[in-house]
Design a protein around this motif. Sequence first.
Motif, PDB file in Angstrom:
ATOM      1  N   ARG A 282      11.725  -0.976   2.208  1.00 24.82           N
ATOM      2  CA  ARG A 282      13.181  -1.739   2.163  1.00 24.82           C
ATOM      3  C   ARG A 282      13.464  -1.117   0.446  1.00 24.82           C
ATOM      4  NH1 ARG A 282      11.129  -6.131   5.121  1.00 24.82           N
ATOM      5  NH2 ARG A 282      10.035  -6.765   3.269  1.00 24.82           N
ATOM      6  N   HIS A 283      12.466  -1.320  -0.465  1.00 26.98           N
ATOM      7  CA  HIS A 283      12.847  -1.318  -1.984  1.00 26.98           C
ATOM      8  C   HIS A 283      13.356   0.407  -2.166  1.00 26.98           C
ATOM      9  CE1 HIS A 283       8.730   0.534  -2.244  1.00 26.98           C
ATOM     10  NE2 HIS A 283       9.286   1.039  -3.515  1.00 26.98           N
ATOM     11  N   ARG A 284      13.098   1.296  -1.120  1.00 24.72           N
ATOM     12  CA  ARG A 284      13.245   2.746  -1.276  1.00 24.72           C
ATOM     13  C   ARG A 284      14.637   3.029  -0.543  1.00 24.72           C
ATOM     14  NH1 ARG A 284       7.879   4.344  -0.677  1.00 24.72           N
ATOM     15  NH2 ARG A 284       6.841   4.199  -2.690  1.00 24.72           N
ATOM     16  N   ASP A 285      15.111   2.124   0.109  1.00 21.48           N
ATOM     17  CA  ASP A 285      16.474   2.335   1.122  1.00 21.48           C
ATOM     18  C   ASP A 285      17.788   1.901   0.182  1.00 21.48           C
ATOM     19  OD1 ASP A 285      18.404   2.295   3.190  1.00 21.48           O
ATOM     20  OD2 ASP A 285      17.031   1.091   4.324  1.00 21.48           O
ATOM     21  N   PRO A 286      18.464   2.949   0.136  1.00 21.35           N
ATOM     22  CA  PRO A 286      19.733   3.099  -0.957  1.00 21.35           C
ATOM     23  C   PRO A 286      20.747   1.816  -0.314  1.00 21.35           C
ATOM     24  CG  PRO A 286      19.665   5.091  -0.073  1.00 21.35           C
ATOM     25  CD  PRO A 286      18.336   4.465   0.283  1.00 21.35           C
ATOM     26  N   ARG A 287      20.649   1.642   1.044  1.00 14.35           N
ATOM     27  CA  ARG A 287      21.779   0.781   1.746  1.00 14.35           C
ATOM     28  C   ARG A 287      21.508  -0.518   1.309  1.00 14.35           C
ATOM     29  NH1 ARG A 287      20.417   2.669   7.686  1.00 14.35           N
ATOM     30  NH2 ARG A 287      18.364   2.173   6.742  1.00 14.35           N
ATOM     31  N   MET A 288      20.408  -0.853   1.051  1.00 13.21           N
ATOM     32  CA  MET A 288      20.078  -2.380   0.575  1.00 13.21           C
ATOM     33  C   MET A 288      20.323  -2.787  -0.646  1.00 13.21           C
ATOM     34  SD  MET A 288      18.526  -3.090   3.524  1.00 13.21           S
ATOM     35  CE  MET A 288      17.931  -2.153   4.971  1.00 13.21           C
ATOM     36  N   PRO A 289      20.800  -4.085  -0.864  1.00 14.59           N
ATOM     37  CA  PRO A 289      21.420  -4.620  -2.018  1.00 14.59           C
ATOM     38  C   PRO A 289      20.065  -4.985  -2.699  1.00 14.59           C
ATOM     39  CG  PRO A 289      21.548  -6.369  -0.060  1.00 14.59           C
ATOM     40  CD  PRO A 289      21.394  -4.734   0.574  1.00 14.59           C
TER      41      PRO A 289
ATOM     42  N   GLU B 249       4.554  -4.930  -1.503  1.00 10.73           N
ATOM     43  CA  GLU B 249       3.169  -4.686  -1.254  1.00 10.73           C
ATOM     44  C   GLU B 249       2.068  -4.117  -2.028  1.00 10.73           C
ATOM     45  OE1 GLU B 249       3.282  -4.154   3.502  1.00 10.73           O
ATOM     46  OE2 GLU B 249       4.844  -2.804   2.656  1.00 10.73           O
ATOM     47  N   VAL B 250       1.067  -4.216  -2.018  1.00 11.55           N
ATOM     48  CA  VAL B 250       0.034  -3.665  -2.713  1.00 11.55           C
ATOM     49  C   VAL B 250       0.036  -2.049  -2.441  1.00 11.55           C
ATOM     50  CG1 VAL B 250      -2.620  -3.076  -3.089  1.00 11.55           C
ATOM     51  CG2 VAL B 250      -1.862  -5.612  -2.910  1.00 11.55           C
ATOM     52  N   GLU B 251       0.373  -1.863  -1.225  1.00 16.16           N
ATOM     53  CA  GLU B 251       0.208  -0.396  -0.708  1.00 16.16           C
ATOM     54  C   GLU B 251       1.666   0.229  -1.659  1.00 16.16           C
ATOM     55  OE1 GLU B 251      -1.416  -2.377   2.469  1.00 16.16           O
ATOM     56  OE2 GLU B 251       0.126  -2.740   1.443  1.00 16.16           O
ATOM     57  N   ALA B 252       2.704  -0.391  -1.602  1.00 19.26           N
ATOM     58  CA  ALA B 252       3.884   0.113  -2.393  1.00 19.26           C
ATOM     59  C   ALA B 252       3.795   0.315  -3.754  1.00 19.26           C
ATOM     60  CB  ALA B 252       5.104  -0.909  -2.147  1.00 19.26           C
ATOM     61  N   VAL B 253       2.992  -0.670  -4.458  1.00 21.53           N
ATOM     62  CA  VAL B 253       2.422  -0.431  -5.777  1.00 21.53           C
ATOM     63  C   VAL B 253       1.717   0.824  -6.057  1.00 21.53           C
ATOM     64  CG1 VAL B 253       1.233  -1.523  -7.694  1.00 21.53           C
ATOM     65  CG2 VAL B 253       2.837  -2.895  -6.293  1.00 21.53           C
ATOM     66  N   LEU B 254       0.672   0.895  -5.110  1.00 25.82           N
ATOM     67  CA  LEU B 254      -0.051   2.267  -5.248  1.00 25.82           C
ATOM     68  C   LEU B 254       0.567   3.474  -5.172  1.00 25.82           C
ATOM     69  CD1 LEU B 254      -3.075   0.893  -3.219  1.00 25.82           C
ATOM     70  CD2 LEU B 254      -3.001   1.006  -5.615  1.00 25.82           C
ATOM     71  N   GLU B 255       1.611   3.508  -4.132  1.00 28.14           N
ATOM     72  CA  GLU B 255       2.430   4.895  -3.894  1.00 28.14           C
ATOM     73  C   GLU B 255       3.391   4.981  -5.134  1.00 28.14           C
ATOM     74  OE1 GLU B 255       3.074   3.979   0.873  1.00 28.14           O
ATOM     75  OE2 GLU B 255       4.855   3.922  -0.527  1.00 28.14           O
ATOM     76  N   ALA B 256       3.838   3.764  -5.686  1.00 26.17           N
ATOM     77  CA  ALA B 256       4.570   3.976  -7.121  1.00 26.17           C
ATOM     78  C   ALA B 256       3.771   4.554  -8.084  1.00 26.17           C
ATOM     79  CB  ALA B 256       5.188   2.617  -7.476  1.00 26.17           C
ATOM     80  N   GLN B 257       2.305   4.286  -8.269  1.00 28.99           N
ATOM     81  CA  GLN B 257       1.512   4.543  -9.273  1.00 28.99           C
ATOM     82  C   GLN B 257       1.132   6.205  -9.083  1.00 28.99           C
ATOM     83  OE1 GLN B 257      -1.634   1.740  -8.979  1.00 28.99           O
ATOM     84  NE2 GLN B 257      -0.833   0.410 -10.533  1.00 28.99           N
TER      85      GLN B 257
END
Length: 537
Positions: free
Chosen positions: A480-487, A496-504
């Motif tokens: 969701r946080h990477r979907d530009p259509r979302m407000p 999520e922890v996985e999203a944080v690890l991907e960001a890192q």
Amino acid sequence: MFLEMSRPSGAACSLLLLWSSWMAQVVGSEGDPSCWMGALQFDTCCLPPPRGKASCWEGSFSYQRCCLSGAILPVVDVNSVEDISQLGGCELNIFQEFKTRSGAWYKENRANLVLFHEFVYLFSRFDAMFKSCAPAALTALLLKLESMYFADESTWNGLFQIYVEKYHQAVAEGVLLQSHHENGWPLLEGIRKVNALRSSGGEPAELGTREVVDLVVCYCGRGERVDWLRAFQKMPWRPEDRSLSTRRHVALKFYHKCGELFSEEEREAERQRLVADWGSMFRTVEVRYVDDALRADDCSAYLAYIVDRYDDLPEFTVFLHADAPEHIPTLDLLTDTVFAASRGYLPNELGFLHLSHNYVHQEVNCSASNSSCQPREKWEIQNLWKNVFGSSLVPSVTDGSLSAYCCVQFLARRERILQRDRLFYQRALSYFGETPDSYYALFPVGRVVRMVDTLGRTPCQLAMYIWHILFGEEMHLPRRHRDPRMPLFIRMLNIEVEAVLEAQAGADGHDGGSFQLNGEARSDTTYDRLQTLFQEE
């Protein structure tokens, strides 16, 4: 005709020598890369020497640092002092990095988990941040306004008034200058976006004529508590009361999947109880029993609703389990989404939204020769795909072509549901519910139904990865946080922890690695807040 070039004067010679000396220092480099963003680039700021473009420089962002050296801003600990202004002003790294990330958000729509974290941090300490760096505090306030652009008038007007007053105060006191705008603070872009979002919706024109949102709850009864539905009117930890909007625009529909456990008299008593319990809180409350060939589940409940309402769908339908809070990261995401939808504030390009918190990234780059990473359900998922979509081609599970959120809590817009005809949904309902076909399809031969598959509702469990495709999304659904259509309010929740690890690892840009999880125990956690909804009044 030939042009004669005269010998340069002494002053010109000095300039040429300086230029040569400067070029020798920067050949093959772009200065300090942390200085550049948007229109502020090496070529536009560092030329001509020896001072470059004066409007580029602010605080520690100087010609010497950005053009002639690779110095990095010193990191400061903002928690080491009571008043951050003791450490400095807008030149502090916390503000300059925030300027870079917020500028990328407004100018490139580029999300960053650090930005979502830091603007809340800055906003919650607004007065101290305003004293130290007014442009940063005002930018954080704009992001806060953007995150609640769908709010009711009293809530919105109160915060917007604060922004207007603080902006004029900053100008009057000389702490907000033209140079701040020139140096990249995205205040103009921010207020334009906020105003555009606020003017994009409002109370629907058909107010009072029909519901705008249907909540379809797959329900079993027998002690299954749905007290969390109170949150659509008011949550104990937030001041807003949305009772009026919910009663006007939101209908509640229970699709009861455990009817086989009830006699006809018990069914009617259960129906009357649910209507009595929730009838005063929603526009309408209906109870519909779903009777399947084997065991009803969310597939048969959701599909039965679509077949029932195909010619009379509201603008939005939200499909939920009775234990939705166990699958959704925070009730704020669910209730804010429904409130925004009911008031016409969801963007037109948002046709489908997964609300669950667990993103399942299928086996990416899983070599076909490596049997250890082959998904156990690969054959079953491919067979299900063929039977539901009537397709001879199936996506690859092992290369990540089919990835989405699990646990089927989602919103779908009417036009997305209507992209497929009623017959498609009738066939799907027959496949998953009215016949045992989906269970037979789990085995290559015979007509076998295993008890373990019935208890676990295996076919519908496998189908959780195709709902977004049913409603017109790409096979690989982004987080969701990477979907530009979302407000913003949707993108900033559920980290999520996985999203944080991907960001890192660099998925959200070079500065994603500075995001840190804080495991400190708090009394206002999602769990603690949720318990308040189940307390007896």
